[in-house]
Design an enzyme around this catalytic site. Structure first.
Site, PDB file in Angstrom:
ATOM      1  CB  THR A  86      -0.904   0.126   1.242  1.00 55.36           C
ATOM      2  OG1 THR A  86      -1.836  -0.935   1.240  1.00 55.36           O
ATOM      3  CG2 THR A  86      -1.670   1.422   1.241  1.00 55.36           C
ATOM      4  CE  LYS A 117      -4.422  -1.093  -1.178  1.00 56.89           C
ATOM      5  NZ  LYS A 117      -3.036  -1.246  -1.578  1.00 56.89           N
ATOM      6  N   GLY A 163      -7.324   7.966   3.652  1.00 56.17           N
ATOM      7  CA  GLY A 163      -6.593   6.880   3.021  1.00 56.17           C
ATOM      8  C   GLY A 163      -5.977   6.041   4.109  1.00 56.17           C
ATOM      9  CB  SER A 176       5.201  -1.047   1.319  1.00 58.38           C
ATOM     10  OG  SER A 176       4.318  -0.968   0.224  1.00 58.38           O
ATOM     11  CB  CYS A 196       7.345   0.273  -3.656  1.00 51.88           C
ATOM     12  SG  CYS A 196       6.656  -0.778  -2.353  1.00 51.88           S
ATOM     13  CB  THR A 249       3.476   0.602  -4.683  1.00 53.08           C
ATOM     14  OG1 THR A 249       3.767   0.669  -3.284  1.00 53.08           O
ATOM     15  CG2 THR A 249       2.651   1.809  -5.080  1.00 53.08           C
TER      16      THR A 249
END
Length: 183
Positions: A10, A42, A56, A135, A169, A172
């Site tokens: 996320t 999210k 969020g 993350s 990432c 993501t």
């Protein structure tokens, strides 16, 4: 039997610029090295007492929804006072034995204020009008801070920063949910 590898991933970013606040989040949910879902939402808009608040979350979805419900109740009790509702939520989260076990973080905004709320009892307002969690949060944060002096508006900065985070990432992705709030 091996331990559950845990849910990962996320990236949520909040950007305040030009009288608007944008909160954007990616859609990836991963278990270990497997992408379980790429289109999760999210980022949500709450409307307690008729006042819009955008939120969020990063972390456990069930935990985040528990916190969002609590935040909504705090906002109903203190209409138009996001800072007060956020502090009350953080106090409860820190002191309540049940809530202490929740593993999530929130970014919230009413279009004026922008806060990160944590289970450590923190209600943090960003110094540079940008904040990020999850993350890929540090990647998105660095990218957005570099873009704040550009001619880009808040949404363009959030989208570009999230794209950069998604490129770096592995937890993501580029499937974004974007909510804008402001004057």
């Amino acid at each position: 039997m091996s331990d559950f590898p845990g849910w990962h991933g996320t990236t949520i970013i909040g950007v305040r610029k030009g009288g608007h606040v944008v909160i954007a989040g990616d859609g990836q949910v991963s278990v270990g090295q497997t992408v379980m879902k790429g289109t999760a939402r999210k980022v949500r808009r709450l409307t307690p007492g008729g006042s819009d608040v955008v939120c969020g979350f990063a972390g456990s979805t069930a935990d985040a929804f528990t916190l969002l419900e609590r935040l909504e109740k705090k906002l109903e009790a203190t209409p138009g006072q996001l800072a007060r509702a956020s502090v009350e939520l953080a106090k409860d989260w820190r002191t309540d034995k049940y809530l202490q076990k929740l593993e999530a973080m929130l970014i919230v905004s009413d279009g004026t204020d922008l806060f990160v709320i944590t289970g450590a009892g923190d209600v943090l307002e960003p110094e540079h009008d940008v904040t990020a969690i999850g993350s890929g949060g540090n990647f998105a944060l660095a990218a957005a801070r570099a873009l704040m002096d550009s001619d880009l508006d808040a949404e363009a900065i959030a989208r570009k920063a999230m794209g950069i985070a998604a490129d770096i990432c592995v937890y993501t992705n580029g499937n974004l949910t974007v909510e804008t709030i402001g004057q």
